[in-house]
Scaffold this motif. Structure first.
Motif, mmCIF file in Angstrom:
data_model
loop_
_atom_site.group_PDB
_atom_site.id
_atom_site.type_symbol
_atom_site.label_atom_id
_atom_site.label_comp_id
_atom_site.label_asym_id
_atom_site.label_seq_id
_atom_site.Cartn_x
_atom_site.Cartn_y
_atom_site.Cartn_z
ATOM 1 N N ASP A 117 -20.245 -14.627 -48.234
ATOM 2 C CA ASP A 117 -20.905 -15.872 -48.650
ATOM 3 C C ASP A 117 -21.295 -16.748 -47.470
ATOM 4 O O ASP A 117 -22.135 -17.633 -47.607
ATOM 5 C CB ASP A 117 -19.978 -16.669 -49.579
ATOM 6 C CG ASP A 117 -19.736 -15.964 -50.896
ATOM 7 O OD1 ASP A 117 -20.552 -15.095 -51.261
ATOM 8 O OD2 ASP A 117 -18.720 -16.261 -51.555
ATOM 9 N N GLY A 118 -20.687 -16.520 -46.335
ATOM 10 C CA GLY A 118 -20.985 -17.305 -45.138
ATOM 11 C C GLY A 118 -20.310 -16.686 -43.936
ATOM 12 O O GLY A 118 -19.488 -15.768 -44.075
ATOM 13 N N MET A 119 -20.639 -17.197 -42.761
ATOM 14 C CA MET A 119 -20.123 -16.579 -41.537
ATOM 15 C C MET A 119 -19.922 -17.630 -40.457
ATOM 16 O O MET A 119 -20.715 -18.553 -40.310
ATOM 17 C CB MET A 119 -21.110 -15.516 -41.052
ATOM 18 C CG MET A 119 -20.641 -14.723 -39.850
ATOM 19 S SD MET A 119 -21.873 -13.468 -39.404
ATOM 20 C CE MET A 119 -21.744 -12.382 -40.820
ATOM 21 N N ILE A 120 -18.817 -17.465 -39.705
ATOM 22 C CA ILE A 120 -18.549 -18.298 -38.531
ATOM 23 C C ILE A 120 -18.582 -17.397 -37.309
ATOM 24 O O ILE A 120 -17.869 -16.390 -37.246
ATOM 25 C CB ILE A 120 -17.189 -19.007 -38.635
ATOM 26 C CG1 ILE A 120 -17.149 -19.896 -39.882
ATOM 27 C CG2 ILE A 120 -16.926 -19.850 -37.382
ATOM 28 C CD1 ILE A 120 -15.798 -20.555 -40.125
ATOM 29 N N LEU A 121 -19.430 -17.729 -36.356
ATOM 30 C CA LEU A 121 -19.559 -16.960 -35.116
ATOM 31 C C LEU A 121 -18.823 -17.700 -34.009
ATOM 32 O O LEU A 121 -19.160 -18.842 -33.689
ATOM 33 C CB LEU A 121 -21.033 -16.786 -34.749
ATOM 34 C CG LEU A 121 -21.923 -16.115 -35.805
ATOM 35 C CD1 LEU A 121 -23.366 -16.037 -35.302
ATOM 36 C CD2 LEU A 121 -21.409 -14.722 -36.144
ATOM 37 N N VAL A 122 -17.810 -17.051 -33.438
ATOM 38 C CA VAL A 122 -16.953 -17.682 -32.445
ATOM 39 C C VAL A 122 -17.127 -16.973 -31.109
ATOM 40 O O VAL A 122 -16.837 -15.779 -30.981
ATOM 41 C CB VAL A 122 -15.471 -17.610 -32.866
ATOM 42 C CG1 VAL A 122 -14.589 -18.345 -31.846
ATOM 43 C CG2 VAL A 122 -15.273 -18.184 -34.263
ATOM 44 N N SER A 123 -17.620 -17.706 -30.119
ATOM 45 C CA SER A 123 -17.779 -17.124 -28.785
ATOM 46 C C SER A 123 -17.860 -18.222 -27.744
ATOM 47 O O SER A 123 -18.502 -19.248 -27.972
ATOM 48 C CB SER A 123 -19.045 -16.256 -28.713
ATOM 49 O OG SER A 123 -19.208 -15.733 -27.409
ATOM 50 N N PHE A 124 -17.222 -17.994 -26.607
ATOM 51 C CA PHE A 124 -17.329 -18.921 -25.481
ATOM 52 C C PHE A 124 -18.344 -18.424 -24.460
ATOM 53 O O PHE A 124 -18.458 -18.979 -23.370
ATOM 54 C CB PHE A 124 -15.969 -19.129 -24.821
ATOM 55 C CG PHE A 124 -14.978 -19.849 -25.693
ATOM 56 C CD1 PHE A 124 -15.392 -20.860 -26.541
ATOM 57 C CD2 PHE A 124 -13.635 -19.518 -25.665
ATOM 58 C CE1 PHE A 124 -14.497 -21.539 -27.351
ATOM 59 C CE2 PHE A 124 -12.720 -20.183 -26.467
ATOM 60 C CZ PHE A 124 -13.155 -21.194 -27.314
ATOM 61 N N SER A 138 -33.074 -17.731 -40.259
ATOM 62 C CA SER A 138 -32.495 -17.010 -41.391
ATOM 63 C C SER A 138 -32.140 -17.927 -42.552
ATOM 64 O O SER A 138 -32.114 -17.509 -43.706
ATOM 65 C CB SER A 138 -31.226 -16.277 -40.947
ATOM 66 O OG SER A 138 -30.165 -17.199 -40.717
ATOM 67 N N ASP A 139 -31.820 -19.179 -42.269
ATOM 68 C CA ASP A 139 -31.423 -20.148 -43.282
ATOM 69 C C ASP A 139 -30.175 -19.694 -44.044
ATOM 70 O O ASP A 139 -29.977 -20.050 -45.200
ATOM 71 C CB ASP A 139 -32.571 -20.412 -44.266
ATOM 72 C CG ASP A 139 -32.391 -21.725 -45.024
ATOM 73 O OD1 ASP A 139 -31.779 -22.653 -44.455
ATOM 74 O OD2 ASP A 139 -32.823 -21.815 -46.182
ATOM 75 N N CYS A 140 -29.343 -18.857 -43.408
ATOM 76 C CA CYS A 140 -28.090 -18.404 -44.012
ATOM 77 C C CYS A 140 -26.966 -19.393 -43.693
ATOM 78 O O CYS A 140 -27.036 -20.104 -42.699
ATOM 79 C CB CYS A 140 -27.707 -17.021 -43.477
ATOM 80 S SG CYS A 140 -28.758 -15.674 -44.051
ATOM 81 N N PRO A 141 -25.924 -19.432 -44.540
ATOM 82 C CA PRO A 141 -24.775 -20.299 -44.239
ATOM 83 C C PRO A 141 -23.994 -19.765 -43.044
ATOM 84 O O PRO A 141 -23.209 -18.829 -43.160
ATOM 85 C CB PRO A 141 -23.928 -20.242 -45.519
ATOM 86 C CG PRO A 141 -24.796 -19.649 -46.567
ATOM 87 C CD PRO A 141 -25.761 -18.755 -45.857
ATOM 88 N N VAL A 142 -24.239 -20.354 -41.882
ATOM 89 C CA VAL A 142 -23.606 -19.917 -40.641
ATOM 90 C C VAL A 142 -23.128 -21.143 -39.871
ATOM 91 O O VAL A 142 -23.824 -22.160 -39.819
ATOM 92 C CB VAL A 142 -24.578 -19.105 -39.761
ATOM 93 C CG1 VAL A 142 -23.937 -18.771 -38.418
ATOM 94 C CG2 VAL A 142 -25.006 -17.820 -40.461
ATOM 95 N N ALA A 143 -21.940 -21.040 -39.288
ATOM 96 C CA ALA A 143 -21.427 -22.074 -38.385
ATOM 97 C C ALA A 143 -21.115 -21.418 -37.049
ATOM 98 O O ALA A 143 -20.640 -20.282 -37.009
ATOM 99 C CB ALA A 143 -20.177 -22.727 -38.961
ATOM 100 N N LEU A 144 -21.406 -22.121 -35.977
ATOM 101 C CA LEU A 144 -21.151 -21.606 -34.632
ATOM 102 C C LEU A 144 -19.974 -22.345 -34.009
ATOM 103 O O LEU A 144 -19.848 -23.560 -34.152
ATOM 104 C CB LEU A 144 -22.374 -21.798 -33.735
ATOM 105 C CG LEU A 144 -23.683 -21.126 -34.145
ATOM 106 C CD1 LEU A 144 -24.774 -21.481 -33.136
ATOM 107 C CD2 LEU A 144 -23.510 -19.618 -34.233
ATOM 108 N N VAL A 145 -19.128 -21.593 -33.317
ATOM 109 C CA VAL A 145 -18.137 -22.191 -32.427
ATOM 110 C C VAL A 145 -18.536 -21.785 -31.020
ATOM 111 O O VAL A 145 -18.675 -20.602 -30.718
ATOM 112 C CB VAL A 145 -16.721 -21.697 -32.744
ATOM 113 C CG1 VAL A 145 -15.749 -22.164 -31.674
ATOM 114 C CG2 VAL A 145 -16.269 -22.199 -34.114
#
Length: 335
Positions: A117-124, A138-145
């Motif tokens: 349903d959604g995704m969190i992308l975590v990268s330094f 993409s307009d997809c539910p995505v959050a970036l860290v």
């Protein structure tokens, strides 16, 4: 074939729609609830997740993609994400893209295919502009860290690395230091750019000279910090050193001690990150602590706002920069 909703309804002497309402968290009469729980227990009924997914058009699952699952800094972030997901009744699936030889952006296919349903992308690490643009389109539910390339329209959470180093330089200035050297990190790390920026800007604001020969490169390892410090000592002339992460600072500390220089009596040294070992070296390391748990919580809360807004109004995208905290220990002294 296992028991079905129809079997539960028949044993509880109620309708399939009542069973469905109960399974989806809606209230039913107390007597009906007791009968349903008894039937579910005796039949050993388990809801069909795939069928529910087709009916509800949701998986109640989010993906968390990290660049390296062994990175110790990610544990606090993941804990924060899980806490929010649990409150929302969601499960998390974790992916490590470097161990799978995948590009981070390739995991977007899991959203296109309806597996999440959604995704969190975590990268330094620094992110490619083309990948960030694809996320935006993409307009997809995505959050970036981490890095969002200073691109408007993406929801991201990160630490204000520049402010963290600025606090360090001001702290050293308050102790009377005017000649402050700096050890940088690797170019592929997004934070490196902002930490160096914080050093240079704050030195200029305080009217201090950041001499080019007082800036040494490292790869953020103990060995890298050790070698960078040895190069700085060949130049000399400074009274304090800001290492852009703790592992670098610990390596630098060894080089200084081998050189016969006393910390903090003759030289002050500061790190960044507040890893566990920074409190156990001698002298214990003054450093900057990152709010990893809060990063994970904010990222998850932002993601769920986007998931819940899919059929309504899209929330305003925002970038959150959280302030790290200076942790004063024993590696700095006044001059």
């Amino acid at each position: 074939m296992g028991p079905t909703i129809h079997d539960v309804a028949r044993m509880a002497n109620t309708s399939k729609s009542t069973v469905s309402r109960y399974l989806n968290g809606q209230k039913v009469k107390k007597a009906t609830q007791e009968a349903l729980e008894k039937a579910i227990r005796e039949l050993n009924f388990h809801r069909n997740a795939n069928a529910r997914r087709l009916v509800m058009d949701k998986t109640n699952t989010i993906g968390v993609v990290v660049d390296n699952i062994s990175n110790i800094f990610y544990s606090g972030i993941i804990r924060g994400i899980e806490q929010v997901a649990n409150r929302k009744g969601y499960s998390c699936i974790f992916y490590s893209w470097t161990s799978n030889f995948e590009r981070e952006i390739s995991f977007l296919n899991l959203l296109y295919e309806g597996q999440l349903d959604g995704m969190i992308l975590v990268s330094f690490q620094k992110r490619e502009k083309d990948d960030l643009q694809e996320l935006l389109d993409s307009d997809c539910p995505v959050a970036l860290v981490g890095d969002h390339g200073e691109m408007d329209g993406l929801f991201s959470v990160d630490v204000d690395n520049s402010a963290g180093v600025a606090d360090i330089v001001r702290y050293l200035h308050g102790l009377g230091h005017r000649r402050i050297a700096y050890i940088t990190g690797p170019d592929h790390a997004a934070a490196n750019k902002y930490r160096l920026k914080g050093y240079r800007q704050t030195m200029a604001e305080l009217g201090l000279e950041a001499k080019p020969e007082w800036v040494a490169r490292s790869d953020w390892s103990n060995q890298g910090g050790y070698l960078a410090m040895k190069r700085l000592l060949e130049t000399g002339g400074f009274t304090a050193v800001v290492a852009s992460n703790d592992e670098t600072a610990i390596g630098a500390l060894r080089a200084v001690q081998e050189h016969g220089i006393l910390v903090p009596k003759q030289l002050s040294l500061v790190g960044f990150d507040d890893i566990t070992l920074s409190e156990w070296v001698y002298p214990s390391l003054t450093t900057v602590r990152q709010p990893f748990l809060e990063i994970g919580e904010l990222a998850a809360e932002g993601l769920f706002r986007r998931i819940e807004a899919k059929e309504t109004e899209t929330p305003e995208p925002a970038s959150h920069l959280l302030k790290p905290r200076l942790i004063v220990r024993d590696s700095c002294g006044a001059v």
